[in-house]
Design a protein around this motif. Structure first.
Motif: not given
Length: 296
Positions: A9-17
């Motif tokens: 699985t690739c987690a592409v961008t997330g919600s972090g800073d």
């Protein structure tokens, strides 16, 4: 036993800073979709998607942005498996000690159906389900068993498979309860999330403990954050699991060298293969997870 075949699985961008920390973190729908397709071409069967405000780069829950990303990915590939986050809308930034319920900037707390409105509308194959609350330094990510029951029921009604994200052992116990109530169709799919501050650490011992606490017969994957991303790839394979990498969890290929999502996937694939396992294609992963075909 170590895994013989592994999906990535690739987690592409997330919600972090993270946007200001790396030039490779995708922001616009076109960038996110492009990065997802590159990760898929590099070996990722599943892409885990957040969206961001195109102007500011801040995390967003806008269903219209998700729709643009999904449309672009589907135009580029009918095979890649979509996993949209259901983890937004649970952030509480507490006020001063004298008035803690005077919530501060950054608070984004909504009800269960609003948290997953984009998933209910777009019906991806997988939607994440953060199975419990978690502390951060100045905030709380909050969800309750009632919220989780509501989201799980909505997923089930629409044929969306939950990816049960667990950050500590108590979350696994809550997931067991949901499975026991028939809200999650077996075999359940778990994601062991390691290295998040105040959650389970990214260590071999923590991953082993969490794996051993899982209900029998489930499917599971794991990730570590930061510099421990690749060591946790190896550990997951050795313990019989699957793996996740991506810029949501780690920005660097090596010290001082910013990575792209595709580069992180390529490295994970290499580790999996060096450990004697085979990387599953998206079609093989779809069959293993018993996912419905992509809608025409």
């Amino acid at each position: 036993m170590p895994s013989e075949a592994v999906f990535v699985t690739c987690a592409v961008t997330g919600s972090g800073d993270s946007v200001r920390k790396s030039p490779h973190v995708p922001v616009t729908p076109a960038e996110i979709a492009g990065a997802a397709l590159e990760a898929h071409a590099a070996g990722a069967a599943i892409v885990h998607i957040h969206v961001r405000d195109p102007a500011s780069g801040a995390p967003s829950r806008d269903p219209a942005l998700y729709a643009q990303v999904v449309e672009r990915i589907r135009a580029g590939s009918a095979e890649v498996i979509l996993n949209l986050t259901g983890g937004m809308g649970g952030d509480l930034m507490f006020g001063p000690d004298a008035a803690p319920l005077r919530f501060g900037k950054g608070t984004d707390f909504v009800g269960p159906r609003e948290r997953v409105a984009h998933i209910l509308e777009l019906r991806p194959e997988i939607g994440s389900l953060d199975c419990g609350s978690l502390n951060f330094d100045e905030s709380l990510y909050g969800t309750t068993p009632r919220y989780l029951r509501a989201i799980a029921a909505e997923y089930r009604a629409r044929g969306v498979r939950p990816e049960i994200e667990v950050f500590e052992l108590g979350h696994i116990e809550l997931a067991r309860q949901l499975i026991g109530e028939g809200l999650i169709t077996p075999p359940a799919l778990f994601q062991l999330c390691l290295g998040i501050k105040y959650g389970a650490p990214a260590t071999a011992q923590a991953m082993l403990a969490m794996r051993d606490a899982l209900p029998p017969g489930v499917l599971w994957s794991a990730f570590g954050v930061g510099r421990l991303q690749m060591p946790m790839v190896a550990q997951a394979v050795l313990l019989g699991g699957n793996v996740r990498v991506g810029l949501e969890d780690n920005l660097y290929l090596e010290k001082g060298v910013p990575a792209t999502n595709a580069q992180l996937v390529e490295r994970a694939v290499r580790i999996v293969e060096l450990l004697g396992a085979r990387v599953l294609s998206a079609a093989e992963t779809r069959a293993r997870l018993n996912l419905r075909p992509v809608r025409a």
